[in-house]
Design a protein around this motif. Sequence first.
Motif, mmCIF file in Angstrom:
data_model
loop_
_atom_site.group_PDB
_atom_site.id
_atom_site.type_symbol
_atom_site.label_atom_id
_atom_site.label_comp_id
_atom_site.label_asym_id
_atom_site.label_seq_id
_atom_site.Cartn_x
_atom_site.Cartn_y
_atom_site.Cartn_z
ATOM 1 N N LYS A 6 0.825 -1.196 -0.003
ATOM 2 C CA LYS A 6 -0.087 0.058 -0.096
ATOM 3 C C LYS A 6 0.820 1.083 -0.015
ATOM 4 O O LYS A 6 0.620 2.181 -0.713
ATOM 5 C CB LYS A 6 -0.877 -0.065 1.046
ATOM 6 C CG LYS A 6 -1.636 1.289 1.445
ATOM 7 C CD LYS A 6 -2.549 1.209 2.658
ATOM 8 C CE LYS A 6 -3.640 2.520 2.583
ATOM 9 N NZ LYS A 6 -4.230 2.401 3.991
ATOM 10 N N GLU A 7 1.795 1.229 0.875
ATOM 11 C CA GLU A 7 2.730 2.550 0.862
ATOM 12 C C GLU A 7 4.025 1.883 1.174
ATOM 13 O O GLU A 7 4.268 0.911 1.912
ATOM 14 C CB GLU A 7 2.197 3.423 1.899
ATOM 15 C CG GLU A 7 2.112 2.950 3.204
ATOM 16 C CD GLU A 7 1.379 4.167 4.176
ATOM 17 O OE1 GLU A 7 1.677 4.328 5.418
ATOM 18 O OE2 GLU A 7 0.305 4.564 3.706
ATOM 19 N N GLN A 9 8.693 3.433 1.841
ATOM 20 C CA GLN A 9 9.650 4.492 1.630
ATOM 21 C C GLN A 9 11.051 3.577 1.557
ATOM 22 O O GLN A 9 11.313 2.899 2.410
ATOM 23 C CB GLN A 9 9.642 5.212 3.148
ATOM 24 C CG GLN A 9 10.465 6.135 3.118
ATOM 25 C CD GLN A 9 10.561 7.117 4.339
ATOM 26 O OE1 GLN A 9 10.462 6.353 5.418
ATOM 27 N NE2 GLN A 9 10.774 8.399 4.388
ATOM 28 N N THR A 24 8.758 6.942 -2.557
ATOM 29 C CA THR A 24 7.765 6.784 -1.913
ATOM 30 C C THR A 24 6.469 6.480 -2.889
ATOM 31 O O THR A 24 5.306 6.186 -2.540
ATOM 32 C CB THR A 24 7.010 7.781 -1.094
ATOM 33 O OG1 THR A 24 6.947 9.091 -1.511
ATOM 34 C CG2 THR A 24 8.055 8.179 0.027
ATOM 35 N N GLU A 25 6.961 6.374 -4.056
ATOM 36 C CA GLU A 25 5.837 5.942 -5.287
ATOM 37 C C GLU A 25 6.378 4.972 -6.129
ATOM 38 O O GLU A 25 7.543 4.915 -6.437
ATOM 39 C CB GLU A 25 5.570 7.320 -6.270
ATOM 40 C CG GLU A 25 5.037 8.534 -5.566
ATOM 41 C CD GLU A 25 3.585 8.468 -5.054
ATOM 42 O OE1 GLU A 25 2.894 7.530 -5.510
ATOM 43 O OE2 GLU A 25 3.319 8.806 -3.849
ATOM 44 N N ARG A 26 5.676 4.070 -6.722
ATOM 45 C CA ARG A 26 6.052 2.868 -7.460
ATOM 46 C C ARG A 26 6.727 3.440 -8.687
ATOM 47 O O ARG A 26 7.719 3.057 -9.079
ATOM 48 C CB ARG A 26 4.820 2.202 -7.915
ATOM 49 C CG ARG A 26 4.465 1.382 -6.720
ATOM 50 C CD ARG A 26 3.094 0.180 -7.354
ATOM 51 N NE ARG A 26 2.464 -0.599 -6.172
ATOM 52 C CZ ARG A 26 1.901 -0.136 -5.440
ATOM 53 N NH1 ARG A 26 1.144 1.187 -5.474
ATOM 54 N NH2 ARG A 26 1.228 -0.936 -4.700
ATOM 55 N N ALA A 58 7.675 -0.631 4.934
ATOM 56 C CA ALA A 58 6.588 -0.660 4.003
ATOM 57 C C ALA A 58 5.392 -1.084 4.792
ATOM 58 O O ALA A 58 5.474 -1.490 5.978
ATOM 59 C CB ALA A 58 6.639 -1.648 2.756
ATOM 60 N N GLN A 59 4.119 -1.016 4.040
ATOM 61 C CA GLN A 59 2.965 -1.477 4.732
ATOM 62 C C GLN A 59 2.014 -2.168 3.547
ATOM 63 O O GLN A 59 1.816 -1.563 2.531
ATOM 64 C CB GLN A 59 2.130 -0.499 5.244
ATOM 65 C CG GLN A 59 0.932 -0.860 6.201
ATOM 66 C CD GLN A 59 0.155 0.219 6.784
ATOM 67 O OE1 GLN A 59 0.764 1.252 6.927
ATOM 68 N NE2 GLN A 59 -0.841 -0.065 6.947
#
Length: 77
Positions: A6-7, A9, A24-26, A58-59
């Motif tokens: 989901k998110e 760093q 922080t973005e794919r 990450a999560q």
Amino acid sequence: NITCIKEFQLRIFNRWGELIFEATERSQIIYPNGGWDGTNLYNGKKMEVGVYVWLLEAQTVKGVKIGPVSGNVTLIR
């Protein structure tokens, strides 16, 4: 599988512990459009050949936390 994340760093540090790359973005990490290109994200300078430390946190979409996980990457030119 990256779609389960989901998110996150991802950070890369130089030998003095200074942050030189952060994602922080794919789109910032998936090849061919993303990934660390060996430059300092904050000043654009090419980094020296050497070993750099990475740190990932990450999560998942289900709320499971991953990390912090760390390792190293060797920059060669």
